[in-house]
Design a protein around this motif. Sequence first.
Motif, short mmCIF file in Angstrom:
data_model
loop_
_atom_site.label_atom_id
_atom_site.label_comp_id
_atom_site.label_asym_id
_atom_site.label_seq_id
_atom_site.Cartn_x
_atom_site.Cartn_y
_atom_site.Cartn_z
N ARG A 161 38.89 63.65 28.09
CA ARG A 161 37.84 63.04 28.03
C ARG A 161 37.43 62.39 27.47
O ARG A 161 36.87 60.58 28.57
N LEU A 162 37.05 62.52 25.96
CA LEU A 162 36.87 61.47 25.37
C LEU A 162 37.88 59.98 24.68
O LEU A 162 37.38 59.27 24.92
N VAL A 163 39.30 60.06 25.37
CA VAL A 163 40.40 59.90 24.51
C VAL A 163 40.30 58.62 25.73
O VAL A 163 40.58 57.51 25.98
N ASN A 164 39.87 59.11 26.54
CA ASN A 164 40.02 58.17 28.15
C ASN A 164 38.54 57.32 28.32
O ASN A 164 38.29 56.20 28.94
N MET A 165 37.57 57.59 27.30
CA MET A 165 36.97 56.07 27.58
C MET A 165 36.99 55.02 26.81
O MET A 165 36.65 54.27 27.65
N PRO A 166 37.65 55.01 25.71
CA PRO A 166 38.01 53.94 25.54
C PRO A 166 39.07 52.82 26.19
O PRO A 166 39.51 52.09 26.50
N ILE A 167 40.37 54.30 26.91
CA ILE A 167 41.73 53.78 27.65
C ILE A 167 39.82 53.03 29.07
O ILE A 167 40.80 51.60 30.03
N VAL A 216 32.70 60.70 48.27
CA VAL A 216 30.95 61.65 46.70
C VAL A 216 30.74 60.44 46.49
O VAL A 216 31.15 59.43 45.97
N ASP A 217 29.06 60.76 46.39
CA ASP A 217 28.34 60.17 45.75
C ASP A 217 28.15 58.99 44.21
O ASP A 217 28.65 60.60 43.47
N GLY A 218 27.99 58.32 43.84
CA GLY A 218 27.35 58.03 42.24
C GLY A 218 28.80 57.43 41.50
O GLY A 218 27.88 58.19 40.86
N LYS A 219 29.82 57.87 41.95
CA LYS A 219 30.52 57.44 41.09
C LYS A 219 31.35 56.22 40.67
O LYS A 219 31.25 55.19 41.26
N ASP A 220 30.20 55.63 40.28
CA ASP A 220 30.12 54.19 39.94
C ASP A 220 31.12 53.41 38.07
O ASP A 220 30.66 52.13 38.50
N GLY A 221 31.75 54.51 38.19
CA GLY A 221 32.58 54.09 36.39
C GLY A 221 33.91 53.64 36.79
O GLY A 221 33.91 53.45 37.99
N TRP A 222 34.85 53.23 35.86
CA TRP A 222 36.21 52.54 36.19
C TRP A 222 36.51 53.67 37.34
O TRP A 222 36.91 54.71 35.98
N SER A 223 37.80 53.44 37.33
CA SER A 223 38.63 53.74 38.48
C SER A 223 39.65 54.78 37.08
O SER A 223 40.49 55.97 37.57
N PHE A 224 40.42 54.09 35.87
CA PHE A 224 41.38 54.58 36.08
C PHE A 224 40.59 54.83 34.58
O PHE A 224 40.35 54.06 33.41
N VAL A 225 41.57 55.89 33.82
CA VAL A 225 42.05 57.10 34.48
C VAL A 225 41.32 57.95 34.46
O VAL A 225 40.12 58.12 34.67
N ASP A 249 37.37 51.42 29.52
CA ASP A 249 36.96 50.25 29.34
C ASP A 249 37.86 49.27 29.24
O ASP A 249 37.37 48.31 29.18
N PHE A 250 38.66 49.68 28.76
CA PHE A 250 39.81 48.33 27.76
C PHE A 250 40.75 48.32 29.58
O PHE A 250 40.86 46.51 29.35
N VAL A 251 40.71 48.96 30.22
CA VAL A 251 41.65 48.51 31.72
C VAL A 251 40.41 48.08 32.81
O VAL A 251 40.90 46.99 33.04
N ALA A 271 46.84 43.12 34.98
CA ALA A 271 47.82 43.35 36.13
C ALA A 271 48.51 44.52 36.57
O ALA A 271 49.23 44.06 37.67
N ALA A 272 49.15 44.83 35.52
CA ALA A 272 50.19 46.05 35.11
C ALA A 272 49.45 47.13 36.28
O ALA A 272 50.16 47.64 37.20
N LEU A 273 48.38 46.78 37.00
CA LEU A 273 47.60 47.78 37.29
C LEU A 273 47.45 47.16 38.97
O LEU A 273 46.58 48.39 39.90
N ASP A 274 47.64 46.59 39.18
CA ASP A 274 47.82 45.54 40.84
C ASP A 274 48.45 46.66 41.21
O ASP A 274 49.10 46.99 41.67
N ASN A 275 47.85 46.82 43.07
CA ASN A 275 48.27 47.93 44.10
C ASN A 275 49.36 47.55 44.62
O ASN A 275 49.25 46.27 45.25
N PRO A 276 50.55 47.61 44.07
CA PRO A 276 51.22 47.70 45.41
C PRO A 276 52.11 48.36 46.68
O PRO A 276 50.52 48.94 47.12
#
Length: 214
Positions: free
Chosen positions: A79-85, A106-115, A87-89, A2-7
Motif C-alpha cells: 500500500r505504501l509503494v502504491n502511493m507514488p504510483i 461504495v461511497d467515499g472513494k475519491d482517490g486515484w483508481s490505479f492500482v 499519484d504518478f498515473v 495513454a498506456a492506460l486508456d481503456n480499450p
Amino acid sequence: MAALDNPDVELDILYGINGLADRLPGPVADAVAFLGEYGIPLALVALVCCAWFAVRRRADAAAAVAGLLWAGLAAGIARLVNMPIADFVARPRPFVDHPGELTVLVDGKDGWSFVSDHASAAMAIAAALFLVHRGIGVAALALAACQGFARVFVGVHYPSDVIGGFALGTAVALLLAPAAMAVLTPLVRGAGRTRAFAWLTPRPGTGDDPRLAA
C-alpha cells in the motif's frame, strides 16, 4: 497516461461485472459490497491466524511464523509503494470517467483508481501465506481473486487496476521476502525463547502435548 486508456474489452468487462449489481437482489449486492470492502480483508487476517495454529509447532516454526508476520508487513508495504504510483498515473475512478453509467455501491472513494489498494494488499498476504503453508495459501489466493472481482463489481476500479494490484502485491511479497525473512526469523526465534513471547513457537515440555509438535 495513454498506456492506460481503456480499450473496449476492458469496458465490456467492467460493465459486465458491475452490471451484475443491477441484476442481483439488493441485499445480495450489498453483501458483496460489504465483503469486498471489509469482509474479505478480515477473512485474510483470519487465515493468517489459522496458519499460525498450523505452523507454530513445526520444526521450522521460527521461519514459518516469521513468514506470517511478513504477510502482514507485505500488505502494508504494498500500500505504501502504491502511493507514488497512484499519484504518478493519476487515473480517475471509473465512475468519474463514465458518470451515470455504473452502479457504485461504495461511497467515499475519491482517490486515484490505479492500482487497487485492496487488490495489492490481498495478493501480498496471499502470496506470502502460500510460501508458508500451501493449503492455506491457496485459500488466500482464492480470496484475493474474490477481492479483485468485488472491487470491479462495486464500480470503484477498472479490471486493469485489479490486475496491477495483483502484480504489485505479488512482487512485494516475493521479491522482498528473502530480506524480510533474514531479519524476522532471528527476531521470532529470539522472542520465542523469552517468557513473554514463548507462545509464538511453543515447544514440547511446556504443557503442550508432545505429539502435537512437528
